[in-house]
Design an enzyme around this catalytic site. Sequence first.
Site, mmCIF file in Angstrom:
data_model
loop_
_atom_site.group_PDB
_atom_site.id
_atom_site.type_symbol
_atom_site.label_atom_id
_atom_site.label_comp_id
_atom_site.label_asym_id
_atom_site.label_seq_id
_atom_site.Cartn_x
_atom_site.Cartn_y
_atom_site.Cartn_z
ATOM 1 N N CYS A 61 0.832 -1.204 0.000
ATOM 2 C CA CYS A 61 0.000 0.000 0.000
ATOM 3 C C CYS A 61 0.872 1.261 0.000
ATOM 4 O O CYS A 61 1.498 1.564 -0.992
ATOM 5 C CB CYS A 61 -0.968 -0.048 1.192
ATOM 6 S SG CYS A 61 -2.330 1.127 1.019
ATOM 7 N N HIS B 275 -3.552 -5.429 1.194
ATOM 8 C CA HIS B 275 -2.867 -5.662 2.479
ATOM 9 C C HIS B 275 -2.884 -7.144 2.849
ATOM 10 O O HIS B 275 -3.836 -7.608 3.480
ATOM 11 C CB HIS B 275 -3.579 -4.894 3.592
ATOM 12 C CG HIS B 275 -3.320 -3.426 3.588
ATOM 13 N ND1 HIS B 275 -2.340 -2.844 4.341
ATOM 14 C CD2 HIS B 275 -3.928 -2.413 2.916
ATOM 15 C CE1 HIS B 275 -2.343 -1.532 4.149
ATOM 16 N NE2 HIS B 275 -3.300 -1.243 3.286
ATOM 17 N N GLU C 141 -1.387 -8.692 5.181
ATOM 18 C CA GLU C 141 -1.419 -8.913 6.638
ATOM 19 C C GLU C 141 -2.847 -8.867 7.178
ATOM 20 O O GLU C 141 -3.116 -9.368 8.260
ATOM 21 C CB GLU C 141 -0.517 -7.900 7.353
ATOM 22 C CG GLU C 141 -1.062 -6.481 7.504
ATOM 23 C CD GLU C 141 -0.913 -5.608 6.260
ATOM 24 O OE1 GLU C 141 -0.559 -6.135 5.177
ATOM 25 O OE2 GLU C 141 -1.159 -4.387 6.369
#
Lengths: 233, 92
Positions: free
Chosen positions: A87, A195, A197
């Site tokens: 990002c 993302h 994660e």
Amino acid sequence: MAPLIGVVEFPGTNCERDVAHVLEILGGRAEILWHGESSVKGADAIVIPGGFAHGDYLRAGAIARFSPVMTAVAEFARGGGPVLGICNGFQVLTEAGLLPGALHKNSGLRFLCQEVALEVVGTDNIIGSRLEPGRVLHIPINHFEGSYVCSHDTLRNITESGQIVLRYVDNPNGSVGSIAAVANIEGNVVGMMPHPERASDVLLGSTDGIDVLGSLIDCLAGDTEPTPVDQGH
Amino acid sequence: MRFDVKVEVRPRAGIADPEGATVGKALRALGFEGVGDSTTVHVGKLIEFDLEAPDVPTARDRVDAMCHTLLTNPVIEDYSFEVIPADSGSGD
């Protein structure tokens, strides 16, 4: 010993702990690397996580690329070291000239925070070992300036050389070629708007991000001593 | 010499400019006549600062270097700038 991943933190970065947490679940050792550091402190890989580095003033990533640590990260990348930008980290890597193109305001002028479907395109890079071309991943995006832009020549080059890593199945932000992630020509630097994660636990609705970050750990395990990699949960 | 510097940054020609397009639509929706189609409306930014430099060519070189290095991203932006001697035209 488990591979060491430096997770860069600029003033305004806000995903560093999430990324470090998932990397540690996957068997890596994560260390937060403050932007004022002048070296990568012996890291085997670097992740530049999301957030709003230096407030995103002027342009996202424009100030961050001049933080002291970025000189060390650029040198590490040019030496073949694995560098993943997520990002805002992707924006920093394009501003630093380590990846082609740029990220521009979303075509709909809306901040997008939603899970998206992504088609895996190229796997000859640091996040590809656990992915197969054609597989569809479900990973959230969370950005206002995520519309990938590049010249026609660059688009042709990165397409022909397999540098497009992920494409949006349903382009949410007007990205050229529906591009969600790109690699440099060597494949050791990757930037992605989604993302991973945030898609790393069943509680979060998807575990597809585990295969993205797990691939990064895999390529480090090969560089150092073999490390058993937990498939995550 | 002291200069007033104004750098104008705008979306590069051919790059989608959703902000400009939206402003164009809004102007027409408000009844302002004669505004060109949405591809002709652009929203950029103005960066202003004072600069101390020995002469105009040096000042221009410095500003151009600033534009290349930090102020603009050539992939998505074009720029132009003015370098105005601050003490010129004092009689105006």
